[in-house]
Motif scaffolding. Sequence first.
Motif, PDB file in Angstrom:
ATOM      1  N   PRO A  54      -6.179  -7.124  -4.707  1.00  0.00           N
ATOM      2  CA  PRO A  54      -6.240  -6.190  -5.847  1.00  0.00           C
ATOM      3  C   PRO A  54      -5.318  -6.592  -6.991  1.00  0.00           C
ATOM      4  CG  PRO A  54      -5.943  -5.019  -3.756  1.00  0.00           C
ATOM      5  CD  PRO A  54      -5.727  -6.464  -3.480  1.00  0.00           C
ATOM      6  N   GLU A  85      -5.507  -4.378   7.424  1.00  0.00           N
ATOM      7  CA  GLU A  85      -6.337  -5.582   7.508  1.00  0.00           C
ATOM      8  C   GLU A  85      -6.133  -6.173   8.888  1.00  0.00           C
ATOM      9  OE1 GLU A  85      -8.480  -7.337   5.794  1.00  0.00           O
ATOM     10  OE2 GLU A  85      -8.458  -6.344   3.839  1.00  0.00           O
ATOM     11  N   ILE A  86      -7.193  -6.722   9.422  1.00  0.00           N
ATOM     12  CA  ILE A  86      -7.087  -7.362  10.730  1.00  0.00           C
ATOM     13  C   ILE A  86      -8.211  -8.375  10.815  1.00  0.00           C
ATOM     14  CG2 ILE A  86      -8.486  -5.557  11.858  1.00  0.00           C
ATOM     15  CD1 ILE A  86      -6.515  -5.850  14.273  1.00  0.00           C
ATOM     16  N   ALA A  87      -7.965  -9.506  11.479  1.00  0.00           N
ATOM     17  CA  ALA A  87      -9.003 -10.526  11.609  1.00  0.00           C
ATOM     18  C   ALA A  87     -10.194  -9.919  12.342  1.00  0.00           C
ATOM     19  CB  ALA A  87      -8.461 -11.729  12.377  1.00  0.00           C
ATOM     20  N   THR A 133      -2.108 -12.875   9.736  1.00  0.00           N
ATOM     21  CA  THR A 133      -3.275 -11.979   9.697  1.00  0.00           C
ATOM     22  C   THR A 133      -4.026 -12.115   8.375  1.00  0.00           C
ATOM     23  OG1 THR A 133      -2.185 -10.387  11.152  1.00  0.00           O
ATOM     24  CG2 THR A 133      -4.011  -9.550   9.826  1.00  0.00           C
ATOM     25  N   THR A 166      -1.434  -4.103   3.764  1.00  0.00           N
ATOM     26  CA  THR A 166      -1.220  -4.800   2.500  1.00  0.00           C
ATOM     27  C   THR A 166      -1.710  -3.942   1.330  1.00  0.00           C
ATOM     28  OG1 THR A 166      -1.514  -6.946   1.414  1.00  0.00           O
ATOM     29  CG2 THR A 166      -3.380  -6.117   2.683  1.00  0.00           C
ATOM     30  N   THR A 167      -1.662  -4.545   0.142  1.00  0.00           N
ATOM     31  CA  THR A 167      -1.913  -3.812  -1.104  1.00  0.00           C
ATOM     32  C   THR A 167      -3.177  -2.936  -1.066  1.00  0.00           C
ATOM     33  OG1 THR A 167      -0.992  -5.760  -2.140  1.00  0.00           O
ATOM     34  CG2 THR A 167      -1.966  -4.144  -3.611  1.00  0.00           C
ATOM     35  N   ASN A 168      -3.021  -1.673  -1.471  1.00  0.00           N
ATOM     36  CA  ASN A 168      -4.165  -0.758  -1.548  1.00  0.00           C
ATOM     37  C   ASN A 168      -5.291  -1.380  -2.364  1.00  0.00           C
ATOM     38  OD1 ASN A 168      -2.531   1.048  -0.225  1.00  0.00           O
ATOM     39  ND2 ASN A 168      -2.225   2.400  -1.989  1.00  0.00           N
ATOM     40  N   ASN A 191       1.992 -14.350   6.515  1.00  0.00           N
ATOM     41  CA  ASN A 191       1.578 -13.422   7.573  1.00  0.00           C
ATOM     42  C   ASN A 191       0.222 -13.925   8.078  1.00  0.00           C
ATOM     43  OD1 ASN A 191       0.264 -11.351   8.974  1.00  0.00           O
ATOM     44  ND2 ASN A 191       1.417  -9.773   7.908  1.00  0.00           N
ATOM     45  N   GLY A 237      -2.540  -6.639  13.367  1.00  0.00           N
ATOM     46  CA  GLY A 237      -3.017  -6.398  12.006  1.00  0.00           C
ATOM     47  C   GLY A 237      -1.902  -6.478  10.982  1.00  0.00           C
ATOM     48  N   ALA A 238      -2.225  -6.022   9.765  1.00  0.00           N
ATOM     49  CA  ALA A 238      -1.265  -6.046   8.658  1.00  0.00           C
ATOM     50  C   ALA A 238      -1.594  -4.903   7.719  1.00  0.00           C
ATOM     51  CB  ALA A 238      -1.357  -7.380   7.907  1.00  0.00           C
ATOM     52  N   ARG A 272      -3.290  -0.641   3.043  1.00  0.00           N
ATOM     53  CA  ARG A 272      -4.636  -1.103   3.448  1.00  0.00           C
ATOM     54  C   ARG A 272      -4.531  -1.907   4.734  1.00  0.00           C
ATOM     55  NH1 ARG A 272      -7.367  -6.048   1.616  1.00  0.00           N
ATOM     56  NH2 ARG A 272      -5.649  -6.221   0.141  1.00  0.00           N
TER      57      ARG A 272
END
Lengths: 91, 227
Positions: A19, B146-148, A72, B101-103, A70, B98-99, B144
């Motif tokens: 984003p 996130e995960i593979a 992921t 991260t930015t919305n 990271n 997971g992680a 947000r």
Amino acid sequence: MAAYTASVTVRLKPGVLDPEAETTERALERLDFDLEELRSADRFEIDMEADSPEAAAERADAMAGRLLANPTIHDYSVEVEPAEPAAGATR
Amino acid sequence: MIAVCQFGGSNCDRDAVLALRHLGFEAERVWHADGLPAEADGVVLPGGFSYGDYLRAGAMAARAPILREVCDAAERGVPVLGICNGAQVGTETGLVPGAFTTNASARFRCEHVHLRVENAETPWTAGFEPGEVLTLPIAHGEGRFEIAEDTLADLDDDRVLFRYCNEAGAVTDAANPNGSVDGVAGLLGEHEHTAVLMPHPERATLPDLGGTDGRTILRGFASEAEG
């Protein structure tokens, strides 16, 4: 031992939404620039002493794997160059 | 005693202590450099902006020595709850997969959201019915999930505690405040006594804060710690 600079570039994996990059892209378009797409990346330059460029790359790779990236969401690449002598270091 | 780990930049540590004490549980703030007290039978990683979100939210705190102790404690069965920045620390540490991260909107979201209870057979959610809809506040710019894809597929669905939903309990894109994969708002780690949540149960525990649905989660956690 010799002085090297390892550059670690950390990028979002393909397909991971960015984003901030999209916002930056829109801001550039608002400034009337033509562009197709903008991707952002973080780059870390790490000065170090190592036995060889390979050893320097291995250490930088471990740094990226443990902290700078990271796994992921990120891919990363490492480049190693001999360190540039500090400005004004000659006598 | 429940230890609430305080880092430079934590700002929900006091709230967590206050909320737990309000429910009648013993809770203390613990400065990260002092290490985890031996008597800690529960750990909260609180919300805030530890280390100024340098590098990535949670990345620095996750590498602080106290997190090694927290992970060891989790291995011994001590319940660990990561809230908001604590959730980011939890994923950065590998306590949960997971992680965060930015919305997707690139905006900080500070509002009340609806959450659907996905698994009511965990210490955190035992006080709810499956599918129950609760309301908790969120306040994050990097929430947000996130995960593979392959990890997501491997992630036993029982490990998702809550999903963002609308008032009626439907998980929709419109009800997802940050673009999290599958609407995941909170999940378990490898052990069911390790959990992270982006929403703030401690901000929905004391009266007059616009809801008390957080009590059930904190009671479940603290009872597990004292049990």
